[in-house]
Design a protein around this motif. Structure first.
Motif, PDB file in Angstrom:
ATOM      1  N   VAL A 175      33.508 -33.961 -11.154  1.00 26.45           N
ATOM      2  CA  VAL A 175      33.319 -32.841 -12.071  1.00 26.45           C
ATOM      3  C   VAL A 175      33.074 -31.520 -11.351  1.00 26.45           C
ATOM      4  N   PHE A 176      32.715 -31.588 -10.058  1.00 24.83           N
ATOM      5  CA  PHE A 176      32.240 -30.370  -9.398  1.00 24.83           C
ATOM      6  C   PHE A 176      33.281 -29.259  -9.350  1.00 24.83           C
ATOM      7  N   SER A 177      34.519 -29.588  -9.078  1.00 27.46           N
ATOM      8  CA  SER A 177      35.550 -28.558  -9.004  1.00 27.46           C
ATOM      9  C   SER A 177      36.078 -28.175 -10.380  1.00 27.46           C
ATOM     10  N   ARG A 178      35.636 -28.866 -11.422  1.00 29.08           N
ATOM     11  CA  ARG A 178      36.086 -28.623 -12.792  1.00 29.08           C
ATOM     12  C   ARG A 178      35.089 -27.791 -13.576  1.00 29.08           C
ATOM     13  N   SER A 179      33.821 -28.046 -13.357  1.00 30.61           N
ATOM     14  CA  SER A 179      32.765 -27.400 -14.126  1.00 30.61           C
ATOM     15  C   SER A 179      32.580 -25.942 -13.711  1.00 30.61           C
ATOM     16  N   GLY A 180      32.581 -25.039 -14.688  1.00 32.57           N
ATOM     17  CA  GLY A 180      32.285 -23.652 -14.386  1.00 32.57           C
ATOM     18  C   GLY A 180      30.848 -23.462 -13.951  1.00 32.57           C
ATOM     19  N   THR A 181      29.936 -24.257 -14.534  1.00 34.16           N
ATOM     20  CA  THR A 181      28.513 -24.168 -14.181  1.00 34.16           C
ATOM     21  C   THR A 181      28.296 -24.507 -12.711  1.00 34.16           C
ATOM     22  N   VAL A 182      28.803 -25.656 -12.292  1.00 39.27           N
ATOM     23  CA  VAL A 182      28.629 -26.076 -10.905  1.00 39.27           C
ATOM     24  C   VAL A 182      29.436 -25.183  -9.970  1.00 39.27           C
ATOM     25  N   SER A 183      30.607 -24.745 -10.413  1.00 32.88           N
ATOM     26  CA  SER A 183      31.451 -23.921  -9.558  1.00 32.88           C
ATOM     27  C   SER A 183      30.786 -22.596  -9.213  1.00 32.88           C
ATOM     28  N   ALA A 184      30.038 -22.016 -10.147  1.00 35.34           N
ATOM     29  CA  ALA A 184      29.324 -20.777  -9.846  1.00 35.34           C
ATOM     30  C   ALA A 184      28.303 -21.004  -8.738  1.00 35.34           C
ATOM     31  N   ALA A 185      27.605 -22.144  -8.793  1.00 37.80           N
ATOM     32  CA  ALA A 185      26.649 -22.472  -7.734  1.00 37.80           C
ATOM     33  C   ALA A 185      27.363 -22.703  -6.405  1.00 37.80           C
ATOM     34  N   MET A 186      28.497 -23.380  -6.448  1.00 38.21           N
ATOM     35  CA  MET A 186      29.282 -23.610  -5.239  1.00 38.21           C
ATOM     36  C   MET A 186      29.768 -22.289  -4.649  1.00 38.21           C
ATOM     37  N   GLU A 187      30.225 -21.383  -5.511  1.00 34.60           N
ATOM     38  CA  GLU A 187      30.713 -20.086  -5.037  1.00 34.60           C
ATOM     39  C   GLU A 187      29.608 -19.335  -4.313  1.00 34.60           C
TER      40      GLU A 187
ATOM     41  N   TYR B 235      35.212 -42.719 -11.897  1.00 32.85           N
ATOM     42  CA  TYR B 235      36.046 -41.731 -12.584  1.00 32.85           C
ATOM     43  C   TYR B 235      37.025 -42.482 -13.464  1.00 32.85           C
ATOM     44  N   GLU B 236      36.957 -42.256 -14.758  1.00 34.44           N
ATOM     45  CA  GLU B 236      37.747 -43.063 -15.684  1.00 34.44           C
ATOM     46  C   GLU B 236      38.437 -42.204 -16.734  1.00 34.44           C
ATOM     47  N   MET B 237      39.260 -41.263 -16.307  1.00 37.03           N
ATOM     48  CA  MET B 237      40.120 -40.543 -17.241  1.00 37.03           C
ATOM     49  C   MET B 237      41.334 -41.402 -17.548  1.00 37.03           C
ATOM     50  N   ASP B 238      41.692 -41.481 -18.816  1.00 35.16           N
ATOM     51  CA  ASP B 238      42.824 -42.287 -19.249  1.00 35.16           C
ATOM     52  C   ASP B 238      43.815 -41.393 -19.983  1.00 35.16           C
ATOM     53  N   ALA B 239      45.057 -41.828 -20.041  1.00 37.35           N
ATOM     54  CA  ALA B 239      46.084 -41.065 -20.747  1.00 37.35           C
ATOM     55  C   ALA B 239      47.021 -42.026 -21.465  1.00 37.35           C
ATOM     56  N   ALA B 240      47.581 -41.554 -22.572  1.00 48.34           N
ATOM     57  CA  ALA B 240      48.516 -42.377 -23.342  1.00 48.34           C
ATOM     58  C   ALA B 240      49.514 -41.460 -24.044  1.00 48.34           C
ATOM     59  N   LEU B 241      50.665 -42.058 -24.360  1.00 46.15           N
ATOM     60  CA  LEU B 241      51.671 -41.372 -25.166  1.00 46.15           C
ATOM     61  C   LEU B 241      51.652 -42.006 -26.543  1.00 46.15           C
ATOM     62  N   GLU B 242      51.185 -41.255 -27.536  1.00 48.22           N
ATOM     63  CA  GLU B 242      51.048 -41.785 -28.890  1.00 48.22           C
ATOM     64  C   GLU B 242      51.661 -40.811 -29.891  1.00 48.22           C
TER      65      GLU B 242
ATOM     66  N   GLN C  15      47.901 -37.862 -24.848  1.00 48.58           N
ATOM     67  CA  GLN C  15      46.484 -37.755 -25.139  1.00 48.58           C
ATOM     68  C   GLN C  15      45.681 -38.144 -23.914  1.00 48.58           C
ATOM     69  N   LEU C  16      44.603 -37.404 -23.670  1.00 47.72           N
ATOM     70  CA  LEU C  16      43.677 -37.714 -22.581  1.00 47.72           C
ATOM     71  C   LEU C  16      42.381 -38.258 -23.171  1.00 47.72           C
ATOM     72  N   THR C  17      41.837 -39.293 -22.575  1.00 54.80           N
ATOM     73  CA  THR C  17      40.562 -39.871 -23.015  1.00 54.80           C
ATOM     74  C   THR C  17      39.638 -40.003 -21.814  1.00 54.80           C
ATOM     75  N   ASN C  18      38.458 -39.434 -21.936  1.00 55.15           N
ATOM     76  CA  ASN C  18      37.464 -39.517 -20.868  1.00 55.15           C
ATOM     77  C   ASN C  18      36.630 -40.773 -21.093  1.00 55.15           C
ATOM     78  N   ARG C  19      37.013 -41.862 -20.429  1.00 56.89           N
ATOM     79  CA  ARG C  19      36.316 -43.134 -20.608  1.00 56.89           C
ATOM     80  C   ARG C  19      34.876 -43.049 -20.101  1.00 56.89           C
ATOM     81  N   LEU C  20      34.646 -42.227 -19.096  1.00 57.72           N
ATOM     82  CA  LEU C  20      33.301 -42.087 -18.547  1.00 57.72           C
ATOM     83  C   LEU C  20      32.351 -41.521 -19.602  1.00 57.72           C
ATOM     84  N   TRP C  21      32.790 -40.477 -20.292  1.00 60.24           N
ATOM     85  CA  TRP C  21      31.952 -39.890 -21.329  1.00 60.24           C
ATOM     86  C   TRP C  21      31.872 -40.807 -22.547  1.00 60.24           C
ATOM     87  N   GLN C  22      32.931 -41.554 -22.787  1.00 60.80           N
ATOM     88  CA  GLN C  22      32.910 -42.516 -23.885  1.00 60.80           C
ATOM     89  C   GLN C  22      31.827 -43.560 -23.642  1.00 60.80           C
ATOM     90  N   GLN C  23      31.751 -44.035 -22.404  1.00 61.94           N
ATOM     91  CA  GLN C  23      30.704 -44.992 -22.047  1.00 61.94           C
ATOM     92  C   GLN C  23      29.323 -44.356 -22.153  1.00 61.94           C
TER      93      GLN C  23
END
Length: 280
Positions: free
Chosen positions: A125-137, A213-220, A225-233
């Motif tokens: 998540v570190f390179s994705r999150s704007g919150t963490v990225s500001a701290a990294m910057e 890291y458990e991002m999933d994708a499907a064609l429906e 569609q993208l599904t974040n299995r980590l957040w689902q759990q």
């Protein structure tokens, strides 16, 4: 941060300057430090370490972020407006960190980013999150920094600044406790995650980011569609992570504090060198 002077803190976020989380941190930090707020004027969640540099100009329309700089120029304006908390910037969290560290006096002793509505957990998540990225910057600019986020899964009402009281307490404790420890001689930034309101407090745990890291994708129905299995759990309060990780600590009701170094360290072992030399 020396002597008895109040630390100078730059406060930013990615939810926008009017978000309740930044208001809560401002009020908590202002009681123990001198606080300057420079934050996006609108929600900039999940923009990562993106910059407005090269994508805006003084002539750009209000919502136009595609105008390039003129040939031969290396400066790009970052529009802003005064706000009751400080400065509302039409830009990204990393824009705010750079402006706050370099363009505003006095220079901050510490950059605090947050409090984000939603936890920022895991190495992915570190390179994705704007919150963490500001701290990294800020860390790349040799300024100690702290990213603070709060779990909000399951909360269906609008959040108020009071919901972030625990995050404010942690931020103030770190801001006043860090000076003189030499902590930031050893690390670059802290990634802090606080349990959601109403969870019984279970102390503070030093953690490492989970590597699951458990991002999933499907064609429906003709669409991707993208599904974040980590957040689902996590929404189901499942804990597949090792006990020393950030997500495990948070779901156990603990405040997770991960001491971090900025990426990206070069990996150069003899095996890697040999393989690449054969390829090239």
């Amino acid at each position: 941060m020396e002597g008895d002077d109040e630390p100078e803190i730059l406060l930013t976020n990615d939810d926008g300057i009017d978000a309740p989380g930044i208001r809560a941190l401002h009020d908590a930090l202002a009681a123990v430090a001198s606080v300057t707020v420079i934050a996006p004027d609108r929600n900039q969640s999940a923009v990562g370490r993106s910059l407005s540099y090269g994508r805006t100009s003084a002539e750009a329309e209000e919502d136009d972020l595609t105008t390039s700089m003129a040939d031969g120029m290396f400066t790009s304006p970052v529009p802003h407006a005064e706000h009751e908390l400080g400065y509302a910037v039409r830009g990204t969290p990393c824009d705010c960190a750079i402006v706050g560290v370099n363009a505003v006096e006095p220079e901050p002793d510490l950059v605090v980013s947050g409090c984000n509505s939603g936890a920022n957990l895991g190495a992915y998540v570190f390179s994705r999150s704007g919150t963490v990225s500001a701290a990294m910057e800020a860390a790349y600019l040799d300024t100690p920094s702290i990213a603070i986020s709060m779990d909000t899964l399951g909360i269906e009402r609008d959040l108020e600044p009071a919901d972030f009281d625990r995050a404010g307490e942690i931020a103030a404790a770190l801001a006043t406790g860090v000076p003189g420890t030499g902590l930031f001689d050893r690390i670059d930034y802290l990634n802090v995650n606080v349990p959601r309101p109403g969870v019984e407090e279970n102390g503070v745990e030093l953690t490492r980011p989970t590597e699951i890291y458990e991002m999933d994708a499907a064609l429906e129905d003709g669409g991707f569609q993208l599904t974040n299995r980590l957040w689902q759990q996590m929404a189901n309060r499942d804990i597949p992570d090792p006990e020393d990780t950030d997500r495990h600590a948070l779901l156990e009701g603990s405040v997770s504090v991960s001491p971090m170094r900025v990426p990206y360290e070069v990996v150069e072992t003899s095996d890697v060198r040999r393989i690449l030399e054969r390829m090239l």
